[in-house]
Write a protein that holds these residues in place. Structure first.
Motif, PDB file in Angstrom:
ATOM      1  N   LYS A 559      42.628  47.288  35.880  1.00  0.00           N
ATOM      2  CA  LYS A 559      41.224  46.845  35.882  1.00  0.00           C
ATOM      3  C   LYS A 559      40.530  47.428  34.652  1.00  0.00           C
ATOM      4  O   LYS A 559      39.812  48.420  34.709  1.00  0.00           O
ATOM      5  N   THR A 560      40.760  46.767  33.540  1.00  0.00           N
ATOM      6  CA  THR A 560      40.278  47.264  32.255  1.00  0.00           C
ATOM      7  C   THR A 560      38.986  46.598  31.800  1.00  0.00           C
ATOM      8  O   THR A 560      38.409  46.988  30.782  1.00  0.00           O
ATOM      9  N   VAL A 561      38.526  45.553  32.513  1.00  0.00           N
ATOM     10  CA  VAL A 561      37.290  44.858  32.145  1.00  0.00           C
ATOM     11  C   VAL A 561      36.370  44.823  33.354  1.00  0.00           C
ATOM     12  O   VAL A 561      36.755  45.229  34.459  1.00  0.00           O
ATOM     13  N   GLU A 562      35.170  44.354  33.157  1.00  0.00           N
ATOM     14  CA  GLU A 562      34.252  44.241  34.286  1.00  0.00           C
ATOM     15  C   GLU A 562      33.272  43.098  34.066  1.00  0.00           C
ATOM     16  O   GLU A 562      32.966  42.732  32.924  1.00  0.00           O
ATOM     17  N   ILE A 563      32.801  42.529  35.170  1.00  0.00           N
ATOM     18  CA  ILE A 563      31.776  41.488  35.152  1.00  0.00           C
ATOM     19  C   ILE A 563      30.679  41.912  36.122  1.00  0.00           C
ATOM     20  O   ILE A 563      30.967  42.201  37.297  1.00  0.00           O
ATOM     21  N   ASN A 564      29.467  41.994  35.588  1.00  0.00           N
ATOM     22  CA  ASN A 564      28.320  42.433  36.400  1.00  0.00           C
ATOM     23  C   ASN A 564      28.573  43.784  37.065  1.00  0.00           C
ATOM     24  O   ASN A 564      28.216  44.022  38.225  1.00  0.00           O
ATOM     25  N   GLY A 565      29.257  44.666  36.322  1.00  0.00           N
ATOM     26  CA  GLY A 565      29.500  46.008  36.814  1.00  0.00           C
ATOM     27  C   GLY A 565      30.670  46.142  37.760  1.00  0.00           C
ATOM     28  O   GLY A 565      30.964  47.238  38.241  1.00  0.00           O
ATOM     29  N   VAL A 566      31.374  45.044  38.023  1.00  0.00           N
ATOM     30  CA  VAL A 566      32.513  45.074  38.950  1.00  0.00           C
ATOM     31  C   VAL A 566      33.817  45.156  38.150  1.00  0.00           C
ATOM     32  O   VAL A 566      34.150  44.221  37.413  1.00  0.00           O
ATOM     33  N   PRO A 567      34.589  46.247  38.254  1.00  0.00           N
ATOM     34  CA  PRO A 567      35.858  46.360  37.524  1.00  0.00           C
ATOM     35  C   PRO A 567      36.858  45.330  38.040  1.00  0.00           C
ATOM     36  O   PRO A 567      36.942  45.058  39.238  1.00  0.00           O
ATOM     37  N   MET A 568      37.637  44.766  37.134  1.00  0.00           N
ATOM     38  CA  MET A 568      38.676  43.804  37.511  1.00  0.00           C
ATOM     39  C   MET A 568      39.698  43.692  36.398  1.00  0.00           C
ATOM     40  O   MET A 568      39.484  44.170  35.280  1.00  0.00           O
ATOM     41  N   THR A 569      40.822  43.076  36.736  1.00  0.00           N
ATOM     42  CA  THR A 569      41.855  42.841  35.730  1.00  0.00           C
ATOM     43  C   THR A 569      41.418  41.679  34.835  1.00  0.00           C
ATOM     44  O   THR A 569      40.578  40.867  35.237  1.00  0.00           O
ATOM     45  N   PRO A 570      41.968  41.571  33.632  1.00  0.00           N
ATOM     46  CA  PRO A 570      41.621  40.451  32.759  1.00  0.00           C
ATOM     47  C   PRO A 570      41.915  39.089  33.396  1.00  0.00           C
ATOM     48  O   PRO A 570      41.186  38.119  33.141  1.00  0.00           O
ATOM     49  N   SER A 571      42.962  39.007  34.233  1.00  0.00           N
ATOM     50  CA  SER A 571      43.275  37.740  34.897  1.00  0.00           C
ATOM     51  C   SER A 571      42.245  37.423  35.984  1.00  0.00           C
ATOM     52  O   SER A 571      41.850  36.261  36.164  1.00  0.00           O
ATOM     53  N   GLN A 572      41.793  38.447  36.689  1.00  0.00           N
ATOM     54  CA  GLN A 572      40.741  38.243  37.685  1.00  0.00           C
ATOM     55  C   GLN A 572      39.440  37.813  37.003  1.00  0.00           C
ATOM     56  O   GLN A 572      38.713  36.951  37.513  1.00  0.00           O
ATOM     57  N   ALA A 573      39.173  38.402  35.864  1.00  0.00           N
ATOM     58  CA  ALA A 573      37.962  38.039  35.113  1.00  0.00           C
ATOM     59  C   ALA A 573      38.035  36.588  34.641  1.00  0.00           C
ATOM     60  O   ALA A 573      37.032  35.871  34.640  1.00  0.00           O
TER      61      ALA A 573
END
Length: 585
Positions: A559-573
């Motif tokens: 989980k190296t990235v985040e969207i709206n403060g939520v950490p996630m994997t690049p594939s999840q993003a």
């Protein structure tokens, strides 16, 4: 190599061709074409009668034999070639000056030492390729981040650092990336480009660029021991322009990826990257690998390998307009040292690199370990010494068939066989005294190595602390003392690339953080054969050949990235950002 000036010179000459004299009409050209093509047909009188009378008058004379058709063709070809030579020469001066005028150059005044010639007198080439994070131009500012002005590197960091080594015999090449968050000793630097200077400090290696390209070259040379006397620096917009000039660069990603920091968004599989998408790919660090700068260097190797294959592919370097477009884009975006400050010199450099088959061009990344003072920073791992030595000593990392070399394999022609000191130059240990200085954070290192030398029969020397921490171990020797230094280096397993000359007499061993423990230098045997073979050099260096078209950038599973403060994997993003357009189809 195809001359990138030829096509443009021909076009320039065509556009500026002076008007010639009016075309002389042939006898039958009364405002029309030849018979049967709109012109008047011959009749029984007038000119036809005159021609008949002329033939009668010449009757009996021996007519000149017409030239055979092949000779007429040869003469025509020679005339055309002669004309083209004049056209090319006329346009070439303009083109040469135009491209050379694009280049900004900076003197580095031997900041990175000089390469050594091999036994045949051939010299390898070592260049530091720098990708600046500066955004001084309008085109750079549009690509994101802060904006500046001018051409100075003050306040800039080196986003990318690669040592490009081309062997003396031009049979092989190595590209070694140095992660930008490597901690090292930045030496005292006087900026040759008009910016600020520094008395030296311990810091992140990429920060040396703030004190000018010469300081960055000097810092890399001090860290690695690799002689470097050229640099090429490219800004952000240069990556975009060059990828566009070659019609895009084909890369692969192992999974869906969306790096919310670099904005790279790609579906799993193969893509052709142009413009901003190319820049996003070479800048991404959170989307690939382990989410660190190491993953970014691997992606950059894939990108550059694909670009090199595109350069060498049919239709790219043989197409003058494409070559000119590439050269014009590159020269506008680059800064070089004064030794490469003309288009002729750059063409010569490109020709040297073009001689190396892609299967013998190896991309590597300096082996690293965690910094003892900051877990988010790295230092060279002990194994990096073997890679540094292989490059400094012009040793190939691949065999002639392109495969990785293994221990004991015979190097290619023109390469030195090892870094072992010459037996004929040896000096008895009892006649050699070494002063040892501790440049590590480990207490007692100097005294321990002084004891080790005494146990090997060396004369007693002094020990103490170095003036400042050192990342790299060096053995300095004074005038006429090289043979004595080689004896000490052989006993300690220290490669000859770590030996440096000094104006002061005596031998001084400064122990760096690359030698944290033990009596034998990592990678050396201590038995008189300190050379590290190619297998040791590439161990842990993520070595890949430039001809590997199937290489795919590995998308991070963390989980190296985040969207709206939520950490996630690049594939999840990627899955969560359906409203975000992909960087490339």
């Amino acid at each position: 190599m195809t001359d990138p000036r030829a096509g443009e010179r021909a076009r320039q000459a065509t556009r500026h061709r002076p008007p010639g004299p009016p075309r002389q009409r042939r006898p039958h050209d009364d405002g029309g074409g030849p018979p049967g093509h709109g012109g008047p047909e011959p009749t029984g009188g007038g000119r036809a009668a005159a021609r008949k009378a002329a033939r009668a008058k010449d009757k009996g004379r021996r007519r000149a034999k017409p030239l055979p058709r092949y000779k007429r063709v040869v003469r025509a070809v020679l005339m055309v070639v002669s004309a083209l030579v004049l056209i090319v020469a006329g346009g070439g001066a303009w083109l040469y000056e135009h491209l050379s005028g694009n280049i900004h150059s900076v003197a580095i005044d031997g900041a990175g030492s000089k390469e050594k010639a091999d036994s045949f007198g051939r010299t390898p080439i070592n260049i530091l390729a720098i990708g600046s994070d500066g955004r001084n131009s309008a085109s750079d500012c549009k690509l994101g981040g802060g904006c500046g002005s001018g051409t100075s590197t003050a306040g800039h960091n080196a986003d990318v650092e690669m040592v490009v080594h081309i062997s003396a015999d031009r049979s092989n090449a190595t590209v070694m990336s140095i992660p930008r968050d490597t901690m090292t000793q930045v030496p005292a630097c006087k900026n040759t480009d008009g910016g600020p200077s520094t008395p030296g400090y311990q810091g992140q290696i990429n920060s040396a660029l703030q004190y000018g390209p010469a300081c960055q070259v000097s810092t890399v040379h001090q860290l690695t021991g690799i002689p470097i006397d050229h640099f090429v620096m490219l800004d952000f917009s240069g990556v975009v322009k060059m990828s566009d000039a070659v019609g895009g660069v084909s890369v692969c990603v192992s999974d869906n990826v969306y790096d919310t920091y670099s904005h790279l968004k790609l579906a799993k599989g193969q893509h052709t990257l142009k413009g901003d998408a190319a820049l996003e790919f070479v800048r991404t660090r959170h989307g690939l690998g382990d989410g660190s700068d190491l993953g970014r260097t691997y992606a950059q190797h894939i990108f550059l390998s694909a670009m090199i294959r595109k350069f060498k592919s049919a239709g790219t370097l043989s197409d003058p307009p494409k070559v000119y477009s590439l050269a014009n884009s590159a020269t506008k975006a680059m800064t070089v040292d004064t030794g490469l400050n003309s288009i002729g010199k750059l063409i010569g450099l490109a020709d040297d690199l073009n001689k190396v088959p892609t299967k013998r061009l190896t991309f590597t990344t300096m082996q690293t370990g965690a910094s003892p003072t900051d877990a988010n920073r790295v230092i060279p791992a002990p194994g990096a010494t073997a890679l540094f030595s292989a490059i400094a000593d012009d040793k190939p990392l691949t065999a002639s068939d392109g495969k990785k070399t293994s221990a004991g394999e015979k190097p290619s022609s023109g390469s030195k066989t090892d870094t072992k000191p010459s037996p004929s130059a040896s000096v008895p240990p009892a006649d050699v005294s070494v002063e040892v200085e501790n440049g590590t954070s480990t207490s007692g290192r100097a005294a321990a190595l002084q004891s080790a030398l005494a146990g090997k029969g060396f004369a007693t020397g002094s020990s103490g602390n170095a003036e400042a921490p050192q990342a790299r171990t060096t053995l300095a020797y004074g005038p006429g003392e090289k043979a004595a230094a080689q004896t000490a280096a052989s006993a300690l397993g220290l490669p000859s690339s770590h030996l440096t000359s000094s104006d002061s007499s005596g031998l001084v061993l400064t122990v760096g953080s690359d030698w944290p423990s033990g009596d034998t230098f990592p990678g050396g045997s201590g038995s008189g054969s300190p050379a590290a073979d190619a297998q040791a050099a590439v161990s842990g260096a993520h070595a890949e050949s430039a001809d590997d078209s199937k290489a795919c950038a590995s998308v991070s599973q963390d989980k190296t990235v985040e969207i709206n403060g939520v950490p996630m994997t690049p594939s999840q993003a990627y899955a969560a950002s359906t409203n975000k357009k992909d960087s490339a189809p």
